[in-house]
Design an enzyme around this catalytic site. Structure first.
Site, short mmCIF file in Angstrom:
data_model
loop_
_atom_site.label_atom_id
_atom_site.label_comp_id
_atom_site.label_asym_id
_atom_site.label_seq_id
_atom_site.Cartn_x
_atom_site.Cartn_y
_atom_site.Cartn_z
N TYR A 166 0.85 -1.20 0.00
CA TYR A 166 0.00 0.00 0.00
C TYR A 166 0.88 1.24 0.00
O TYR A 166 1.84 1.31 -0.74
CB TYR A 166 -0.99 -0.05 1.17
CG TYR A 166 -2.21 0.78 0.84
CD1 TYR A 166 -3.03 0.45 -0.23
CD2 TYR A 166 -2.52 1.94 1.55
CE1 TYR A 166 -4.10 1.23 -0.59
CE2 TYR A 166 -3.60 2.71 1.20
CZ TYR A 166 -4.39 2.36 0.13
OH TYR A 166 -5.45 3.15 -0.22
N ARG A 202 -10.04 10.69 -7.16
CA ARG A 202 -9.10 11.36 -6.25
C ARG A 202 -8.22 10.30 -5.60
O ARG A 202 -8.33 9.98 -4.44
CB ARG A 202 -9.88 12.13 -5.19
CG ARG A 202 -9.05 13.14 -4.40
CD ARG A 202 -9.69 13.49 -3.08
NE ARG A 202 -9.82 12.35 -2.19
CZ ARG A 202 -8.84 11.86 -1.43
NH1 ARG A 202 -7.64 12.39 -1.47
NH2 ARG A 202 -9.06 10.81 -0.64
N LYS A 231 -6.26 -2.06 -0.64
CA LYS A 231 -7.03 -2.00 0.60
C LYS A 231 -7.48 -3.39 1.03
O LYS A 231 -7.43 -3.75 2.22
CB LYS A 231 -8.26 -1.11 0.42
CG LYS A 231 -7.96 0.38 0.35
CD LYS A 231 -7.63 0.95 1.72
CE LYS A 231 -7.45 2.46 1.66
NZ LYS A 231 -7.14 3.05 2.95
N GLU A 236 -13.93 4.46 -1.59
CA GLU A 236 -12.50 4.80 -1.52
C GLU A 236 -12.12 5.77 -2.63
O GLU A 236 -12.39 5.52 -3.81
CB GLU A 236 -11.67 3.52 -1.65
CG GLU A 236 -10.24 3.67 -1.27
CD GLU A 236 -10.05 3.83 0.23
OE1 GLU A 236 -9.20 4.66 0.62
OE2 GLU A 236 -10.74 3.15 1.00
N ASP A 237 -11.53 6.89 -2.26
CA ASP A 237 -10.93 7.84 -3.20
C ASP A 237 -11.90 8.38 -4.24
O ASP A 237 -11.57 8.53 -5.42
CB ASP A 237 -9.71 7.20 -3.88
CG ASP A 237 -8.52 7.11 -2.93
OD1 ASP A 237 -8.67 7.51 -1.76
OD2 ASP A 237 -7.45 6.65 -3.34
N ASP A 256 -13.73 5.51 3.63
CA ASP A 256 -12.47 5.44 4.37
C ASP A 256 -11.74 6.77 4.39
O ASP A 256 -11.09 7.11 5.38
CB ASP A 256 -11.58 4.36 3.75
CG ASP A 256 -10.35 4.08 4.60
OD1 ASP A 256 -10.51 3.92 5.82
OD2 ASP A 256 -9.24 4.03 4.04
N ASP A 257 -11.85 7.55 3.32
CA ASP A 257 -11.15 8.84 3.26
C ASP A 257 -11.75 9.83 4.25
O ASP A 257 -11.03 10.66 4.81
CB ASP A 257 -11.22 9.41 1.84
CG ASP A 257 -10.70 8.43 0.82
OD1 ASP A 257 -9.50 8.12 0.87
OD2 ASP A 257 -11.49 7.93 0.00
N ASN A 277 -0.97 11.70 1.55
CA ASN A 277 -0.31 10.59 0.85
C ASN A 277 -0.28 10.86 -0.64
O ASN A 277 -1.15 11.56 -1.16
CB ASN A 277 -1.08 9.28 1.09
CG ASN A 277 -0.77 8.66 2.44
OD1 ASN A 277 0.38 8.60 2.84
ND2 ASN A 277 -1.80 8.20 3.12
#
Length: 552
Positions: free
Chosen positions: A99, A153, A171, A246-247, A269-270, A414
């Site tokens: 990751y 993103r 993930k 996610e993202d 999660d973000d 990140n």
């Protein structure tokens, strides 16, 4: 390819081609005979330990982390048991490869490193009306956890279209195995990429780009694809299947979470995972700062999903702890975005997720620079979630050190190239007095004979445990209290030896233990609060342990 839920029914060649069944050179001779594999493997059996050591020797011979990533995932494509056994034994060494930060480079190069093996589902706008059919094409039928992205993103790298598939794949690697995660059987996990186009024209024009060659869809077709996917997933896999967003970009992340969180077992999660891991770090930091969270003044640089998600959860924690209203709890939390400090004077032009933090500002004009905002607001904690590298420069960090004996400086963006500052910079510019955390692994520093080791606020401390809790309880949904519980459990696992070195998270080697503790506490809450569809077991800890996958 076998589509059975029963692992024993996949046989022979099909077994070798189905990674989650993990037949390989490590398979015993008895199992080879039973599974009709005569002649399909060399006669000798290699132990799992030897296979793992051979893999690690190859990995260490590679010259770049991206090459190591490709090798690891080639092994995963062939035999997941070897892959996860390696991750279990060499967690600290391999986690940054699987990751962050390496997955960022893998996503940038996904169209060049694609291995022509099925690793998750790609659902495009062209699949509208056929999403259920696409799910039925996936060979595993007992899916419990889905990680889905639309690629808009990806980390701090922006719109990568279908190249974003590396994120769900990575993930779910952290959900699986006995290593840094929840131990959920890989056969239960499904990565999904929603292909709605990309606004990254340079990527879109690459000859090997594999997604739709069109601009990103913003209209009704986007919502239609998402809705059909979620409804089909619940119909195929059950109403308690966990869907992790996610993202996604800001424009969709908040509204999709708001739309589906009340009737679907889902979380972002973000927004929520990042919030819980950051809150855990702040709770643990109290032992170093000697300040309570309700006495802190926080300044967030970055007011997107991560920044506002953390700010909201911190406000909820303070409100719960002090019996204040959430509005009152937000009063000492300030946000700074690309336009400057967020104040009530800007409220009319703000996105809805920023408005709760648009406070009155008593000065003649709001500060336009971060350094000026620090001088005027005098925050005790500075939290970066901006994907703007080096914005926490020497002036900023020194100001935080001048105002506070023990300033909190979190640089959470990140991958590493997007970090607001490094640990070495923050420690140097505050004479080693700051409480520092990063989103990616960082090197420490020795100051005045004292070793300082930064803690990594890695979401892998949070989301696998939440996923295991949801699986254990058959959760209907995940509410905010689940996140608060997870944060408190994570903070409680930081020992004094770590704190003495300035580290506010447990070592990566304890991440499976932490995930198990989070799963038990959150699942217990789900059972007690009517969020579960299963009956509560008499021994919840033993029950959770039995759910966990062992690659050996």
């Amino acid at each position: 390819m076998s589509t059975s839920n029963n692992k024993e029914e996949a046989q022979g060649w099909n077994l070798l081609k189905l990674p989650s069944r993990s037949a390989s050179i490590t398979t015993s001779k008895e199992d080879r005979e039973r599974l009709r594999m005569r002649g399909l493997l060399p006669a000798g059996q290699v132990t799992m330990e030897a296979a793992v050591e051979a893999l690690m020797e190859q990995i260490r011979d590679k010259s770049t982390d991206l090459e190591r990533y490709i090798l690891l995932h080639s092994i995963q494509d062939g035999c997941e048991k070897i892959y996860f056994a390696a991750l279990m034994k060499y967690t600290k060494e391999l986690m940054p490869i699987v990751y962050t930060p390496t997955v960022g480079q893998a996503c940038l190069d996904w169209h060049r490193i694609y291995r022509h093996t099925p690793r998750g589902l790609y659902l495009s706008l062209e699949d509208i009306g056929h999403v259920k059919e696409a799910l039925q094409n996936w060979p595993e039928k007992n899916i419990k956890v889905i990680v889905v992205t639309d690629g808009e993103r990806i980390l701090g790298l922006g719109d990568l279209g279908v190249n974003g598939m590396g994120i769900p794949v990575g993930k779910l690697a952290l959900y699986t195995g006995k290593f840094p995660c929840a131990g959920i059987d890989p056969a239960y996990c499904l990565p999904v990429q929603l292909d709605v186009g990309t606004n990254n024209e340079a990527l879109r024009n690459q000859p090997t780009y594999m997604g739709l060659r069109r601009q990103r869809e913003r209209g009704p077709s986007y919502d239609q694809l998402v809705k059909e996917f979620i409804e089909a997933a619940k119909e195929e896999y059950g109403s308690s299947v966990l869907i992790q967003f996610e993202d996604f970009g800001n424009k969709n992340a908040f509204r999709l979470l708001e739309t589906y969180s009340q009737n679907t077992c889902c979380f972002n999660d973000d927004i929520q995972g990042t919030a819980a891991v950051a809150l855990a770090g702040l709770i643990a930091s109290k032992k170093l700062t000697k300040r309570e969270l309700e006495d802190e003044t926080f300044l967030f640089f970055g007011a997107g999903e991560a920044g506002t998600g953390i700010a909201e959860l911190v406000a909820s924690y303070i409100a719960e702890k002090t019996s204040k209203s959430k509005t009152q709890a937000r009063e000492k939390i300030w946000l700074f975005d690309s336009q400057g400090l967020i104040t009530s004077q800007r409220a009319g032009d703000l996105a809805h997720h920023k408005k709760p933090f648009a406070h009155d500002f008593s000065g003649s004009s709001a500060p336009s620079s971060l350094a000026e905002a620090i001088s005027l607001l005098r925050p005790t904690g500075l939290i970066g979630a901006s994907a703007m590298p080096k914005v926490f420069n020497e002036e900023v960090c020194r100001k935080m050190g001048e105002i506070n004996e023990r300033p909190i400086i979190f640089s959470l963006s990140n991958p590493t190239s997007k970090a607001e500052c490094t640990a070495q910079e923050a420690y140097t510019w505050t004479e080693g007095r700051c409480v520092y955390s990063s989103g990616s692994p960082m090197q420490g520093l020795t100051i005045n004979g004292r070793d300082l080791i930064p803690g990594q606020g890695n979401n892998a401390f949070i989301f696998p445990g939440l996923g295991l809790a949801a699986l254990a309880a058959g959760a209907k949904r995940i509410d905010e209290e689940c996140l608060l519980i997870a944060a408190r459990v994570l903070a409680s696992n930081v020992d004094q030896a770590s704190l003495d070195k300035g580290t506010i998270y447990p070592p990566v080697s304890k991440i499976r233990q932490v995930s198990t503790s989070i799963a038990c506490e959150v699942a217990n809450y789900m059972f007690d609060k009517g969020l579960a569809t299963k009956e509560k077991p008499k021994d919840l800890g033993t029950y959770v342990q039995k759910l966990m996958f062992d690659p050996n």
